[in-house]
Design a protein around this motif. Sequence first.
Motif, mmCIF file in Angstrom:
data_model
loop_
_atom_site.group_PDB
_atom_site.id
_atom_site.type_symbol
_atom_site.label_atom_id
_atom_site.label_comp_id
_atom_site.label_asym_id
_atom_site.label_seq_id
_atom_site.Cartn_x
_atom_site.Cartn_y
_atom_site.Cartn_z
ATOM 1 N N VAL A 1 36.928 97.504 17.379
ATOM 2 C CA VAL A 1 36.223 98.792 17.283
ATOM 3 C C VAL A 1 34.746 98.526 17.537
ATOM 4 C CG1 VAL A 1 35.629 100.739 15.799
ATOM 5 C CG2 VAL A 1 37.890 99.683 15.602
ATOM 6 N N ARG A 2 34.179 99.250 18.510
ATOM 7 C CA ARG A 2 32.751 99.140 18.818
ATOM 8 C C ARG A 2 32.091 100.490 18.564
ATOM 9 N NH1 ARG A 2 35.222 96.095 22.932
ATOM 10 N NH2 ARG A 2 34.654 93.894 22.810
ATOM 11 N N VAL A 3 31.011 100.471 17.793
ATOM 12 C CA VAL A 3 30.277 101.700 17.490
ATOM 13 C C VAL A 3 28.890 101.577 18.108
ATOM 14 C CG1 VAL A 3 29.424 103.210 15.662
ATOM 15 C CG2 VAL A 3 31.550 101.933 15.319
ATOM 16 N N GLN A 4 28.537 102.579 18.927
ATOM 17 C CA GLN A 4 27.228 102.594 19.578
ATOM 18 C C GLN A 4 26.195 103.233 18.654
ATOM 19 O OE1 GLN A 4 27.006 100.997 22.546
ATOM 20 N NE2 GLN A 4 29.187 100.632 22.257
ATOM 21 N N ARG A 5 24.939 103.116 19.003
ATOM 22 C CA ARG A 5 23.858 103.688 18.184
ATOM 23 C C ARG A 5 23.989 105.190 18.033
ATOM 24 N NH1 ARG A 5 18.496 101.276 20.616
ATOM 25 N NH2 ARG A 5 18.295 103.489 20.917
ATOM 26 N N ASP A 6 24.514 105.868 19.059
ATOM 27 C CA ASP A 6 24.655 107.333 19.004
ATOM 28 C C ASP A 6 25.867 107.761 18.182
ATOM 29 O OD1 ASP A 6 26.834 106.779 20.639
ATOM 30 O OD2 ASP A 6 26.073 107.900 22.375
ATOM 31 N N GLY A 7 26.621 106.807 17.650
ATOM 32 C CA GLY A 7 27.788 107.126 16.828
ATOM 33 C C GLY A 7 29.091 107.148 17.597
ATOM 34 N N SER A 8 29.031 107.102 18.935
ATOM 35 C CA SER A 8 30.275 107.083 19.699
ATOM 36 C C SER A 8 30.994 105.765 19.432
ATOM 37 C CB SER A 8 30.016 107.280 21.192
ATOM 38 O OG SER A 8 29.258 106.217 21.712
ATOM 39 N N LYS A 9 32.319 105.832 19.508
ATOM 40 C CA LYS A 9 33.138 104.697 19.098
ATOM 41 C C LYS A 9 34.198 104.418 20.158
ATOM 42 C CE LYS A 9 34.510 104.994 14.827
ATOM 43 N NZ LYS A 9 35.253 105.348 13.611
ATOM 44 N N THR A 10 34.391 103.135 20.463
ATOM 45 C CA THR A 10 35.457 102.705 21.358
ATOM 46 C C THR A 10 36.407 101.828 20.555
ATOM 47 O OG1 THR A 10 33.903 102.663 23.216
ATOM 48 C CG2 THR A 10 35.993 101.516 23.519
ATOM 49 N N ILE A 11 37.702 102.128 20.648
ATOM 50 C CA ILE A 11 38.711 101.344 19.943
ATOM 51 C C ILE A 11 39.659 100.770 20.987
ATOM 52 C CG2 ILE A 11 40.545 101.373 18.202
ATOM 53 C CD1 ILE A 11 39.212 104.012 17.156
ATOM 54 N N GLU A 12 39.793 99.452 20.980
ATOM 55 C CA GLU A 12 40.727 98.779 21.881
ATOM 56 C C GLU A 12 41.870 98.238 21.032
ATOM 57 O OE1 GLU A 12 38.603 95.831 24.125
ATOM 58 O OE2 GLU A 12 37.092 97.289 24.771
ATOM 59 N N PHE A 13 43.077 98.763 21.271
ATOM 60 C CA PHE A 13 44.250 98.363 20.508
ATOM 61 C C PHE A 13 44.926 97.163 21.163
ATOM 62 C CE2 PHE A 13 43.558 102.843 19.626
ATOM 63 C CZ PHE A 13 43.617 102.878 18.246
ATOM 64 N N ASN A 14 45.662 96.411 20.362
ATOM 65 C CA ASN A 14 46.319 95.217 20.888
ATOM 66 C C ASN A 14 47.490 95.546 21.813
ATOM 67 O OD1 ASN A 14 48.164 96.079 19.031
ATOM 68 N ND2 ASN A 14 48.130 94.230 17.775
ATOM 69 N N ASN A 15 47.903 96.816 21.880
ATOM 70 C CA ASN A 15 49.002 97.223 22.771
ATOM 71 C C ASN A 15 48.486 97.696 24.131
ATOM 72 O OD1 ASN A 15 47.920 99.713 22.186
ATOM 73 N ND2 ASN A 15 49.743 100.523 21.172
ATOM 74 N N GLY A 16 47.167 97.549 24.355
ATOM 75 C CA GLY A 16 46.599 97.945 25.640
ATOM 76 C C GLY A 16 46.022 99.349 25.649
ATOM 77 N N GLN A 17 46.272 100.139 24.611
ATOM 78 C CA GLN A 17 45.692 101.479 24.549
ATOM 79 C C GLN A 17 44.228 101.379 24.147
ATOM 80 O OE1 GLN A 17 47.989 104.186 22.138
ATOM 81 N NE2 GLN A 17 49.919 103.492 23.015
ATOM 82 N N ARG A 18 43.495 102.410 24.524
ATOM 83 C CA ARG A 18 42.072 102.432 24.233
ATOM 84 C C ARG A 18 41.673 103.854 23.861
ATOM 85 N NH1 ARG A 18 37.307 100.230 28.133
ATOM 86 N NH2 ARG A 18 35.780 101.582 27.232
ATOM 87 N N GLU A 19 40.803 103.985 22.857
ATOM 88 C CA GLU A 19 40.311 105.309 22.461
ATOM 89 C C GLU A 19 38.805 105.340 22.550
ATOM 90 O OE1 GLU A 19 41.469 106.956 18.678
ATOM 91 O OE2 GLU A 19 43.575 106.967 19.234
ATOM 92 N N LEU A 20 38.301 106.520 22.892
ATOM 93 C CA LEU A 20 36.868 106.773 22.901
ATOM 94 C C LEU A 20 36.629 107.993 22.030
ATOM 95 C CD1 LEU A 20 33.992 106.282 23.991
ATOM 96 C CD2 LEU A 20 34.593 107.716 25.949
ATOM 97 N N HIS A 21 35.772 107.852 21.010
ATOM 98 C CA HIS A 21 35.434 108.964 20.120
ATOM 99 C C HIS A 21 33.963 109.291 20.342
ATOM 100 C CE1 HIS A 21 38.767 107.969 16.944
ATOM 101 N NE2 HIS A 21 39.171 107.716 18.163
ATOM 102 N N THR A 22 33.685 110.549 20.678
ATOM 103 C CA THR A 22 32.299 111.015 20.780
ATOM 104 C C THR A 22 32.166 112.260 19.910
ATOM 105 O OG1 THR A 22 32.602 112.570 22.607
ATOM 106 C CG2 THR A 22 32.266 110.248 23.208
ATOM 107 N N SER A 23 30.990 112.841 19.886
ATOM 108 C CA SER A 23 30.804 114.073 19.116
ATOM 109 C C SER A 23 31.493 115.254 19.795
ATOM 110 C CB SER A 23 29.310 114.359 18.934
ATOM 111 O OG SER A 23 28.698 114.501 20.205
ATOM 112 N N GLN A 24 31.877 115.115 21.064
ATOM 113 C CA GLN A 24 32.484 116.199 21.827
ATOM 114 C C GLN A 24 34.012 116.115 21.914
ATOM 115 O OE1 GLN A 24 30.421 118.666 22.964
ATOM 116 N NE2 GLN A 24 28.884 117.475 21.851
#
Length: 192
Positions: free
Chosen positions: A125-148
Amino acid sequence: EEIEREIAYPDGKVEKVLKNGCHLIFFPNGTWKKVGSDGKTVTITFFNGDVKQIMPDQTVIYYYADAKTTHTTYCDGLEVLQFSNGQIEKHYPDGKKEITFPDQTIKNLFTDGQEESIFPDGTIVRVQRDGSKTIEFNNGQRELHTSQFKRREYPDGTVKTVYMNGHQETKYVSGRVRVKDKDGNILMDTKV
């Protein structure tokens, strides 16, 4: 160890010089200090049980008895804290911090405000200064969380986005696009 000589000072301090060259100094409050025969290794045992060691290379190891925590400061500025629950924190001279939790999760705190957590299962899980978050799962899936929105990318190329208003959009690798409203009703489905 054999005592070579003993000196009693007016303030109540007692110094014992051992034949091997070590000096032991006992203070009236119960604290005592051992200076190694090299003159560079010093151990101070405080009346409350804390222990401070100064090594020849100037590394300082301080053990807090009540908290059962060890704080080591190296001559290059690196500080390492080891807690009784198994947590280890490394504080680097440049301001970066690395925390290893008892479950072996590792969290890095960077000087620019970014954070990275690596979980035992391989999830990152990587969290940027603006609060957006990237999650890289061990199954190859990836999530991006932003305020939008929140977006999940699947290994097959499918991308599902959920917007803050509840709308969902799924883009398939075939080119098909399906849009649903916040209640799950299909608004659009382009079948290829």
